[in-house]
Motif scaffolding. Structure first.
Motif, mmCIF file in Angstrom:
data_model
loop_
_atom_site.group_PDB
_atom_site.id
_atom_site.type_symbol
_atom_site.label_atom_id
_atom_site.label_comp_id
_atom_site.label_asym_id
_atom_site.label_seq_id
_atom_site.Cartn_x
_atom_site.Cartn_y
_atom_site.Cartn_z
ATOM 1 N N UNK A 18 0.972 -1.441 -0.038
ATOM 2 C CA UNK A 18 0.089 -0.077 -0.008
ATOM 3 C C UNK A 18 0.585 1.298 -0.031
ATOM 4 N N UNK A 19 1.848 1.432 0.708
ATOM 5 C CA UNK A 19 2.663 2.449 1.043
ATOM 6 C C UNK A 19 3.276 2.809 -0.539
ATOM 7 N N UNK A 20 3.647 1.889 -1.335
ATOM 8 C CA UNK A 20 4.464 1.893 -2.717
ATOM 9 C C UNK A 20 3.441 2.916 -3.357
ATOM 10 N N UNK A 53 1.915 9.520 -7.525
ATOM 11 C CA UNK A 53 2.467 10.292 -8.298
ATOM 12 C C UNK A 53 2.759 10.031 -9.834
ATOM 13 N N UNK A 54 3.695 9.140 -9.990
ATOM 14 C CA UNK A 54 4.119 8.542 -11.219
ATOM 15 C C UNK A 54 2.793 8.166 -12.251
ATOM 16 N N UNK A 55 1.974 7.391 -11.742
ATOM 17 C CA UNK A 55 1.039 7.145 -12.647
ATOM 18 C C UNK A 55 0.327 8.233 -13.306
ATOM 19 N N UNK A 56 -0.014 9.293 -12.575
ATOM 20 C CA UNK A 56 -0.965 10.652 -13.017
ATOM 21 C C UNK A 56 0.253 11.207 -13.777
ATOM 22 N N UNK A 57 1.453 11.441 -13.390
ATOM 23 C CA UNK A 57 2.487 12.297 -14.145
ATOM 24 C C UNK A 57 2.606 11.564 -15.476
ATOM 25 N N UNK A 88 -0.903 13.599 -3.864
ATOM 26 C CA UNK A 88 0.138 13.094 -4.839
ATOM 27 C C UNK A 88 -0.496 12.917 -6.291
ATOM 28 N N UNK A 89 -1.590 12.484 -6.150
ATOM 29 C CA UNK A 89 -2.133 12.512 -7.617
ATOM 30 C C UNK A 89 -2.172 13.821 -8.362
ATOM 31 N N UNK A 90 -2.598 14.929 -7.713
ATOM 32 C CA UNK A 90 -2.686 16.026 -8.022
ATOM 33 C C UNK A 90 -1.361 16.534 -8.244
ATOM 34 N N UNK A 91 -0.116 16.396 -7.720
ATOM 35 C CA UNK A 91 1.169 16.574 -7.877
ATOM 36 C C UNK A 91 1.501 15.994 -9.143
ATOM 37 N N UNK A 92 1.309 14.810 -9.282
ATOM 38 C CA UNK A 92 1.574 14.060 -10.861
ATOM 39 C C UNK A 92 0.880 14.988 -11.943
ATOM 40 N N UNK A 93 -0.295 15.365 -11.536
ATOM 41 C CA UNK A 93 -0.967 16.016 -12.970
ATOM 42 C C UNK A 93 -0.216 17.483 -13.282
ATOM 43 N N UNK A 94 -0.026 17.853 -11.958
ATOM 44 C CA UNK A 94 0.726 19.372 -12.119
ATOM 45 C C UNK A 94 2.128 19.317 -12.761
ATOM 46 N N UNK A 95 2.785 18.240 -12.396
ATOM 47 C CA UNK A 95 3.888 17.647 -13.020
ATOM 48 C C UNK A 95 3.956 17.718 -14.401
ATOM 49 N N UNK A 96 2.759 16.795 -14.782
ATOM 50 C CA UNK A 96 2.768 16.406 -16.294
ATOM 51 C C UNK A 96 2.385 17.840 -16.968
ATOM 52 N N UNK A 97 1.744 18.963 -16.447
ATOM 53 C CA UNK A 97 1.449 20.063 -17.314
ATOM 54 C C UNK A 97 2.962 20.896 -17.427
ATOM 55 N N UNK A 98 3.549 20.755 -16.039
ATOM 56 C CA UNK A 98 4.842 21.652 -16.003
ATOM 57 C C UNK A 98 5.999 21.155 -16.835
ATOM 58 N N UNK A 99 6.253 19.688 -16.829
ATOM 59 C CA UNK A 99 7.492 19.095 -17.809
ATOM 60 C C UNK A 99 7.430 19.585 -19.265
#
Length: 484
Positions: free
Chosen positions: A53-55, A61-65, A112-123
């Protein structure tokens, strides 16, 4: 000083300032990906999470990114990378605050999911801003070298910083993002170049294709993550991967028949970009996923605490930084093809050194040499693969091109982790870690073969502005790559 000289100095100063804030953003993205590794045991203990679970603190983050990168790239081309940079950084800061203040597992994983979405927009916005602000050739290579110095170092700095902050509280691994995000948000309107033209209204987002693309990557990443925790034969793994395959088929069909596809056909035919995507995938499967193996080796096999494990990566971080700073010079001297090939070969050599020394107990004699070799090679690889992949892409498609390369990178990361978990087993010993390092070395050797044979007809850099979509099209002036 003459007015012309004053103008030139001011222009150079503005360009350096823009590059600095873009490099800081890339550092933040890389830092946030790796900073959580060492903090995972502390997060699991506070919320009572199992290992499987902790993974999801990492995978959420990685999945949504990975899932939203292509859409993020097209949004960058559609609305302008500067506008998307500011919006994405704001979302990243808010979601980091939510993660740091999370009172239960659900809130933490959503953050963490929203961090991934934000990173996907930012990168893709960051890559597009660099590639449209600097002319292809030595200027862009130097800019990518600076950007890579900060970005690649962020992966190593993440595990070090995570170890340090976790000794205080794991919550600081999220809260540390706030001042960095605020600095970027306030500085972007003044430091980043204004859009040279109005956002392209003809660059439609093609919502149905975007949904199919995002769904494909999300479910594929989910399936790979489930494979690493529950096995390849578990129903959830098979369901996710099977559904991803169906969505992929529908996406390819729609892309071929749509008047305005999500990925421009010219981009899909750009050979250097396809090689770049393959290079980022094999980079992540080799030295990118090495952090996962080394972190487990240090904490589970060697008994290092969070702080000691983090500090063990310090020499590697220094080697990465040094390599990033000289990568552009190596490209100027050797060309992209030879430089990237040698970098991947050095990656493989360093990983094999770690594999053969895994039985030793000395950090200095057994681990440090391999970490230094892989660190230097890692730094060169990171920079040069983006130089190679984006050199032949026209400005209007730089956002989606960068997104394609990064999607390949992080999808490969998810697949690589799933494979490494199988190689390591439930109770890994010295031999298991040795096999894991060998597996990453094989990926690096494949990267060397791809660079050598795939970049035969591609350019190292072009001497003039990018006016067309790539090598295969044969349009636009270019400077042929030096192979010796």
């Amino acid at each position: 000083m003459s007015p012309t000289g004053t103008t030139g100095a001011a222009s150079r100063g503005a360009t350096r300032a823009a590059l600095a804030i873009l490099a800081v953003a890339q550092f933040l993205l890389a830092l946030d990906y790796s900073i959580v590794y060492i903090a995972l045991p502390s997060v699991g203990n506070e919320f009572g999470l199992t290992e499987s679970s902790v993974q999801w603190v990492v995978s959420g983050y990685a999945v949504f990114f990975a899932g939203f990168l292509i859409v993020g790239g097209r949004a960058s081309d559609r609305f302008g990378p500067r506008n998307l940079y500011i919006a994405a950084m704001l979302l990243f800061g808010v979601s980091s605050l939510a993660g740091g203040l999370a009172s239960d597992t659900a809130v933490l994983l959503v953050a963490r999911g929203f961090q991934g979405v934000a990173a996907a927009m930012l990168q893709p916005a960051v890559i597009a801003l660099i590639n449209t602000s600097f002319e292809a050739g030595p200027a862009r290579n130097r800019a990518l070298s600076v950007w890579g110095t900060v970005g690649a170092s962020g992966l190593a700095a993440g595990v070090m910083t995570g170890g340090l902050l976790t000794t205080v509280s794991w919550r600081w691994i999220f809260l540390i993002n706030l001042p960095i995000a605020l600095l970027c948000i306030l500085g972007a309107p003044r430091l980043l170049p204004k859009e040279t033209a109005a956002p392209r209204r003809d660059t439609t987002l093609n919502v149905p294709n975007g949904v199919l693309c995002t769904g494909t990557v999300l479910l594929a990443a989910l399936g790979l993550t489930q494979a690493s925790s529950r096995g390849w034969s578990h129903w959830s793994t098979l369901a996710a991967l099977g559904t991803a395959a169906v969505l992929l088929a529908l996406f390819v069909l729609r892309e071929r028949t749509s008047e305005r596809p999500l990925v421009d056909p010219m981009v899909r035919r750009t050979r250097s970009l396809l090689v770049g995507c393959g290079s980022t995938a094999l980079y992540m499967a080799s030295v990118g996923n090495m952090f996962f193996v080394v972190t487990l080796l240090l904490q589970e096999l060697r008994g290092y605490g969070p702080l000691s494990a983090g500090l063990a990566f310090l020499p590697m971080a220094v080697a990465i930084t040094v390599a990033n700073s000289v990568a552009a010079r190596l490209v100027d001297a050797l060309g992209v093809r030879l430089t990237l090939t040698l970098a991947f070969l050095a990656d493989a050599a360093g990983l094999l050194m770690l594999a053969f020394q895994v039985r030793g107990d000395s950090y200095v004699a057994d681990l440090l040499p391999g970490l230094l070799v892989t660190g230097f090679a890692h730094g060169v690889t990171y920079v040069v693969m983006f130089i190679a992949g984006t050199a032949d892409v026209e400005d209007r498609n730089q956002g989606v091109a960068g997104a394609m390369m990064t999607t390949a990178q992080y999808m490969s990361g998810a697949l690589g982790i799933a494979v490494l978990v199988l190689v390591l087993g439930t109770d890994p010993g010295q031999d298991d870690f040795g096999r894991a390092f060998v597996a990453t070395a094989v990926a690096a050797l494949l990267g060397a073969a791809l660079a050598w044979f795939g970049l035969v007809r591609t350019s190292a850099a072009r001497s003039g502005p990018e006016t067309a979509g790539g090598t295969e099209a044969g349009t636009g002036p270019r400077q042929e790559e030096r192979l010796s």
